[in-house]
Design a protein around this motif. Structure first.
Motif, PDB file in Angstrom:
ATOM      1  N   GLY A 119       6.039   8.609   3.309  1.00  0.00           N
ATOM      2  CA  GLY A 119       5.966   7.250   2.769  1.00  0.00           C
ATOM      3  C   GLY A 119       7.338   6.614   2.638  1.00  0.00           C
ATOM      4  N   GLN A 140       1.291  16.532  -1.311  1.00  0.00           N
ATOM      5  CA  GLN A 140       1.756  15.325  -1.988  1.00  0.00           C
ATOM      6  C   GLN A 140       3.247  15.084  -1.726  1.00  0.00           C
ATOM      7  OE1 GLN A 140      -0.063  17.699  -3.386  1.00  0.00           O
ATOM      8  NE2 GLN A 140      -1.979  16.678  -3.930  1.00  0.00           N
ATOM      9  N   GLN A 143       0.833  -1.200   0.000  1.00  0.00           N
ATOM     10  CA  GLN A 143       0.000   0.000   0.000  1.00  0.00           C
ATOM     11  C   GLN A 143       0.873   1.257   0.000  1.00  0.00           C
ATOM     12  OE1 GLN A 143      -2.277  -0.882   3.507  1.00  0.00           O
ATOM     13  NE2 GLN A 143      -4.036  -1.653   2.329  1.00  0.00           N
ATOM     14  N   VAL A 181       3.516  13.728   1.764  1.00  0.00           N
ATOM     15  CA  VAL A 181       3.086  12.325   1.757  1.00  0.00           C
ATOM     16  C   VAL A 181       4.200  11.446   1.203  1.00  0.00           C
ATOM     17  CG1 VAL A 181       1.519  10.695   0.596  1.00  0.00           C
ATOM     18  CG2 VAL A 181       0.609  12.765   1.668  1.00  0.00           C
ATOM     19  N   ILE A 184       0.995   4.382  -2.636  1.00  0.00           N
ATOM     20  CA  ILE A 184       0.779   5.769  -2.199  1.00  0.00           C
ATOM     21  C   ILE A 184       1.963   6.653  -2.575  1.00  0.00           C
ATOM     22  CG2 ILE A 184       0.605   7.249  -0.143  1.00  0.00           C
ATOM     23  CD1 ILE A 184      -1.085   4.920   1.104  1.00  0.00           C
ATOM     24  N   THR A 185       3.181   6.171  -2.285  1.00  0.00           N
ATOM     25  CA  THR A 185       4.371   6.995  -2.583  1.00  0.00           C
ATOM     26  C   THR A 185       4.572   7.157  -4.086  1.00  0.00           C
ATOM     27  OG1 THR A 185       5.806   5.068  -2.341  1.00  0.00           O
ATOM     28  CG2 THR A 185       5.601   6.529  -0.442  1.00  0.00           C
ATOM     29  N   GLU A 241       2.171   7.260  -6.376  1.00  0.00           N
ATOM     30  CA  GLU A 241       1.180   8.242  -6.824  1.00  0.00           C
ATOM     31  C   GLU A 241       1.589   9.653  -6.410  1.00  0.00           C
ATOM     32  OE1 GLU A 241      -2.563   6.914  -5.282  1.00  0.00           O
ATOM     33  OE2 GLU A 241      -2.554   5.111  -6.541  1.00  0.00           O
TER      34      GLU A 241
END
Length: 156
Positions: free
Chosen positions: A113, A106, A78, A109, A82-83, A85
């Motif tokens: 991540g 972003q 996951q 994040v 996430i990273t 994206e």
């Protein structure tokens, strides 16, 4: 915090027979856990995370990863999704807002991540350092001299 354990074969230095026997019992205990099921991909994983599961789980099968580690492997996948994206967004729009005053959510994040991935990868044996603690070293082929190859010895 205690140091991470190493397999007997990778330990260096002097160890007593009792210490080695106790460590071997612990190592053999790893075999009792059910292996991670590599045949089914978690339904919650989508896109990049699902592709990462398919890529990494067969590789993890070579390590002492058990079904107990299922959640950690799923979280790893996951986080990869996430990273990735977040990185796509950062590479397209940059790391700061339009005013140039703050880092974008972003980008934050992405950084968070990466930190979490570093931790999880170490715990799962996905880094060189962590694999060195759990994978038995393989001896390279012993190089033969010309004398050994042709059977020449002292009395020839």
């Amino acid at each position: 915090m205690a140091r991470p354990k190493k397999l007997n074969a990778t330990k260096q230095g002097h160890r007593t027979k009792e210490e080695l026997a106790e460590a071997e019992l612990q190592e053999n205990g790893l075999e009792q856990f059910e292996k991670l099921n590599i045949d089914s991909t978690p339904k919650e994983l989508k896109g990049i995370a699902q592709k990462e599961w398919i890529r990494v789980v067969p590789l993890l099968e070579q390590l002492p990863i058990a079904e107990l580690d299922y959640d950690r492997v799923k979280r790893y996948c996951q986080l990869v999704g996430i990273t990735d994206e977040a990185y796509e967004h950062v590479s397209k729009y940059g790391t700061v807002n339009e005013e140039g005053t703050k880092k974008t959510p972003q980008f934050l994040v992405y950084l968070d991540g990466l930190r979490e991935l570093k931790t999880i990868c170490g715990q799962l044996g996905m880094t060189i350092d962590s694999r060195m603690r759990i994978v038995l070293p393989q001896e390279n082929e012993k190089k033969q001299s010309v004398y050994d190859m042709f059977g020449v010895d002292d009395d020839d």
